[in-house]
Enzyme design. Sequence first.
Site, mmCIF file in Angstrom:
data_model
loop_
_atom_site.group_PDB
_atom_site.id
_atom_site.type_symbol
_atom_site.label_atom_id
_atom_site.label_comp_id
_atom_site.label_asym_id
_atom_site.label_seq_id
_atom_site.Cartn_x
_atom_site.Cartn_y
_atom_site.Cartn_z
ATOM 1 N N HIS A 1 119.158 77.636 15.252
ATOM 2 C CA HIS A 1 119.236 76.662 13.977
ATOM 3 C C HIS A 1 119.049 75.324 14.673
ATOM 4 O O HIS A 1 119.571 74.391 14.006
ATOM 5 C CB HIS A 1 120.277 76.793 13.094
ATOM 6 C CG HIS A 1 120.703 78.140 12.969
ATOM 7 N ND1 HIS A 1 120.377 78.851 11.825
ATOM 8 C CD2 HIS A 1 121.394 79.119 13.832
ATOM 9 C CE1 HIS A 1 120.938 80.130 11.954
ATOM 10 N NE2 HIS A 1 121.252 80.297 12.853
ATOM 11 N N SER B 1 99.911 54.162 20.094
ATOM 12 C CA SER B 1 99.757 53.678 18.620
ATOM 13 C C SER B 1 98.953 52.244 18.589
ATOM 14 O O SER B 1 99.105 51.364 19.518
ATOM 15 C CB SER B 1 101.086 53.367 18.029
ATOM 16 O OG SER B 1 101.165 52.560 17.069
ATOM 17 N N LYS C 1 104.620 52.888 21.930
ATOM 18 C CA LYS C 1 104.590 54.390 21.640
ATOM 19 C C LYS C 1 103.802 55.333 22.696
ATOM 20 O O LYS C 1 102.737 54.677 23.195
ATOM 21 C CB LYS C 1 103.978 54.387 20.089
ATOM 22 C CG LYS C 1 104.787 53.700 18.755
ATOM 23 C CD LYS C 1 105.689 55.055 18.798
ATOM 24 C CE LYS C 1 105.341 56.213 18.314
ATOM 25 N NZ LYS C 1 105.835 56.617 16.964
ATOM 26 N N GLU D 1 100.908 67.910 18.524
ATOM 27 C CA GLU D 1 101.057 67.854 17.160
ATOM 28 C C GLU D 1 99.617 68.462 16.455
ATOM 29 O O GLU D 1 99.572 69.163 15.300
ATOM 30 C CB GLU D 1 101.184 66.528 16.594
ATOM 31 C CG GLU D 1 102.278 65.899 16.790
ATOM 32 C CD GLU D 1 102.528 64.596 16.102
ATOM 33 O OE1 GLU D 1 103.683 64.167 15.670
ATOM 34 O OE2 GLU D 1 101.734 63.703 16.486
#
Length: 475
Positions: A161, A282, A288, A295
């Site tokens: 979880h 970024s 970043k 992804e």
Amino acid sequence: MAEAQKTSLWGGRFTGGPADALARLSVSVQFDWRLAPYDLAASRAHARVLAAAGLLDPEELGKMLAALDDLEAACASGEFRPTVEDEDVHTALERGLIERLGTLGGKLRAGRSRNDQVATDLRLYLRDHARGLAVALLELADALTEQAAATIDTPAPGMTHVQHAQPVTFGHWLLAHVHPLLRDLERLKDWDARAAISPLGSGALAGSSLPLDPAAVAKELGFAAPAANSMDAVADRDFVAEFLFFTALVGVHLSRLGEEVVLWTSQEFGWVELDDAFATGSSIMPQKKNADIAELARGKSGRLIGGLVAVLTMLKGLPLTYDRDMQEDKEPAFDAIDTLQLLLPALAGMISTMTVRTDRLAAAAPVGYSLATEVADWLVRRNVPFREAHEITGKLVALCSSRGCELDEVTDDDLKTVSEHLDPTVRQVLSVDSALAARTTPGSTGPGPVAEQLAMVQHRLDTWRLWAIEQVVPR
Ligand code: ARG
């Protein structure tokens, strides 16, 4: 559409050419052209069978095979290209053959239909590319296994979880991503055995009145056997659906790995740092460093699952035998292969170059009372029923939680207050190292079992390497 009639394989009974709108809808050569080498291999086998049946004399066979070789070279060099007038790969290649042989080129179509041809080509294509996918899967499995070997005794907070559950080693965790890939390889090999059936000789649907030799064709094309039912042979696309289930499930496995890498590389976890070459920045935030490969792995699972759903849905209502709907089988299959061939090397590179922050992982391992089960097990070894042991340990956790301290930070008196069964020797089990060392059964996260597991995984990967380089389609 006068031009279309010239190369079309079916103009005979029609008075005019197809409407532009039909031609544009119907054309598949822009995507099925990649079947050309397989169509040519099947044509060579078919030519030999026609010659054996006395339908081509030896001189004609020689010319036919030479022309097919020449056409193959011209396709490979790009000298021969399909045009918009060619409806599909079969039409284009027949045009190429007739350009080389004149009327003799028209003899090859005897006893054969695009229905058995396209089913044959696609089986050959998928079986061949399955090996390429196996190689790419192995590359990722190797990268994970190497990182697992390097972190074989790095403690980490195992989770359920997404909550700290019990300490594990990071090597065990990484190997848990290799096993699904091993199952994928197994699934691919199982699929391959079922896909190794040759439809050629089934003709449009009923077989042929000509004395063909489907077994000889099957053998020449690397298939295990010819189809037992000509109608099934041209109607069956199970091999596409099953292949797409394989690619969809690989997609799901890569997505779950991707999601973990996204978490691990976040500021909050900080367990893994990606190599600059496998991370992105970024356009506005100079600080970043994003895990875009991970992804994209997560995102591309959507199209891989979509391809499976598209083909199953396309097939589900189709009457036997061939229906034109089935032309829709190819793009999802090709896209799945292309997608995985882009994704797997990127993931392999990302995993093999990532830096594991072993200090942060080890520090996080005992956080969140992840050693509570050790206390319960300690009580069980002292004959306390687990139900009671669970209760006692829960009380200890609640006490620690209210005080903001760790399990081993309470006093001897506190232990006694929580339960008469607890005493200071319980502290012996309250370390991550002892929790890991106590796990000695096969398959568990202890150092011994994980070392055995690692050796087993490495051995199995080596076995798969041999399978992946097997040549299935004779050149
Ligand atoms: N392009 C077709 C396909 O991919 C080839 C088979 C055509 N057969 C036919 N009867 N129209 O399915």
